[in-house]
Design a protein around this motif. Structure first.
Motif, PDB file in Angstrom:
ATOM      1  N   ASP A  41       1.196  -1.039   0.121  1.00  0.00           N
ATOM      2  CA  ASP A  41      -0.548   0.035  -0.170  1.00  0.00           C
ATOM      3  C   ASP A  41       0.740   1.236   0.121  1.00  0.00           C
ATOM      4  O   ASP A  41       1.709   1.087   0.817  1.00  0.00           O
ATOM      5  CB  ASP A  41      -0.825   0.024   1.552  1.00  0.00           C
ATOM      6  CG  ASP A  41      -1.714   1.001   0.967  1.00  0.00           C
ATOM      7  OD1 ASP A  41      -1.777   2.430   0.059  1.00  0.00           O
ATOM      8  OD2 ASP A  41      -3.095   0.764   2.248  1.00  0.00           O
TER       9      ASP A  41
ATOM     10  N   SER B 277      -7.455   4.308   2.716  1.00  0.00           N
ATOM     11  CA  SER B 277      -6.764   3.694   1.356  1.00  0.00           C
ATOM     12  C   SER B 277      -8.002   2.528   1.538  1.00  0.00           C
ATOM     13  O   SER B 277      -8.257   1.559   2.254  1.00  0.00           O
ATOM     14  CB  SER B 277      -5.700   3.450   1.884  1.00  0.00           C
ATOM     15  OG  SER B 277      -5.448   2.729   0.763  1.00  0.00           O
ATOM     16  N   ARG B 278      -8.228   2.054   0.036  1.00  0.00           N
ATOM     17  CA  ARG B 278      -8.932   1.364  -0.670  1.00  0.00           C
ATOM     18  C   ARG B 278      -9.022   0.995  -1.931  1.00  0.00           C
ATOM     19  O   ARG B 278      -8.169   2.000  -2.817  1.00  0.00           O
ATOM     20  CB  ARG B 278     -10.626   1.644  -0.196  1.00  0.00           C
ATOM     21  CG  ARG B 278     -11.093   3.132  -1.018  1.00  0.00           C
ATOM     22  CD  ARG B 278     -13.023   3.321  -1.472  1.00  0.00           C
ATOM     23  NE  ARG B 278     -13.158   3.780  -1.563  1.00  0.00           N
ATOM     24  CZ  ARG B 278     -13.560   3.950  -3.432  1.00  0.00           C
ATOM     25  NH1 ARG B 278     -13.117   2.700  -3.333  1.00  0.00           N
ATOM     26  NH2 ARG B 278     -13.731   4.506  -3.535  1.00  0.00           N
ATOM     27  N   PRO B 279      -8.770   0.105  -2.269  1.00  0.00           N
ATOM     28  CA  PRO B 279      -8.545  -0.653  -3.778  1.00  0.00           C
ATOM     29  C   PRO B 279      -9.035  -0.124  -4.377  1.00  0.00           C
ATOM     30  O   PRO B 279     -10.484  -0.136  -4.614  1.00  0.00           O
ATOM     31  CB  PRO B 279      -8.999  -2.225  -3.920  1.00  0.00           C
ATOM     32  CG  PRO B 279      -9.194  -2.802  -2.162  1.00  0.00           C
ATOM     33  CD  PRO B 279      -9.176  -0.995  -1.353  1.00  0.00           C
TER      34      PRO B 279
ATOM     35  N   ARG C  15      -5.015   2.512  -5.729  1.00  0.00           N
ATOM     36  CA  ARG C  15      -6.137   2.449  -4.797  1.00  0.00           C
ATOM     37  C   ARG C  15      -6.334   4.202  -4.358  1.00  0.00           C
ATOM     38  O   ARG C  15      -5.459   5.330  -4.787  1.00  0.00           O
ATOM     39  CB  ARG C  15      -5.249   2.263  -3.045  1.00  0.00           C
ATOM     40  CG  ARG C  15      -4.749   0.877  -3.125  1.00  0.00           C
ATOM     41  CD  ARG C  15      -3.471   1.092  -1.755  1.00  0.00           C
ATOM     42  NE  ARG C  15      -4.866   0.881  -0.429  1.00  0.00           N
ATOM     43  CZ  ARG C  15      -5.055  -0.389  -0.386  1.00  0.00           C
ATOM     44  NH1 ARG C  15      -5.682  -1.605  -1.728  1.00  0.00           N
ATOM     45  NH2 ARG C  15      -5.709  -0.393   0.591  1.00  0.00           N
TER      46      ARG C  15
END
Length: 123
Positions: free
Chosen positions: A25, A49-51, A60
């Motif tokens: 990440d 944070s997210r995909p 991300r």
């Protein structure tokens, strides 16, 4: 239909190294560079944070709130914003495709900045 990956536990949501076959990440390194750009004293009030994925890319999406403190907080806020979209970021295996200021605010000796960023995995 969704599937569950047993290697991706809740404790692994924010780490700076790769998990299984996933890339690291980039959020921790991006945060360090944002704080350095903002100057001291700066606090990360919130960072998520997210995909993210499209038909051709994966990466991300990040949402960040920085809180700048001190008598020069307003001036540092202006310096931080100036040229943010053109800034160079060093992230291993990723690049910043988009970064923007979502909101700004000021209080007595404090300023805050809400940011959104999209990092793309560099194949």
């Amino acid at each position: 239909m969704t599937s569950i990956d047993p290697l991706f536990a809740r404790a692994n949501l924010v780490r700076s190294h790769a998990i299984g076959n996933r890339s690291a990440d980039p959020l921790p390194r991006l945060l360090a560079q944002l704080v350095a750009r903002a100057g001291s004293p700066t606090m990360i009030e919130r960072a998520t944070s997210r995909p993210w994925a499209s038909a051709l890319f994966e990466g991300r999406r990040h949402v960040i709130r920085l809180k700048l403190e001190g008598s020069d907080a307003a001036a540092r806020q202006i310096r931080f914003i100036d040229g943010l979209e053109d800034a160079e970021w060093t992230l291993p295996d990723h690049f910043v495709a988009d970064i923007c200021v979502d909101a700004l605010g000021e209080e007595a000796d404090r300023s805050w900045i809400d940011l959104s960023a999209l990092t793309i995995r560099d194949w």
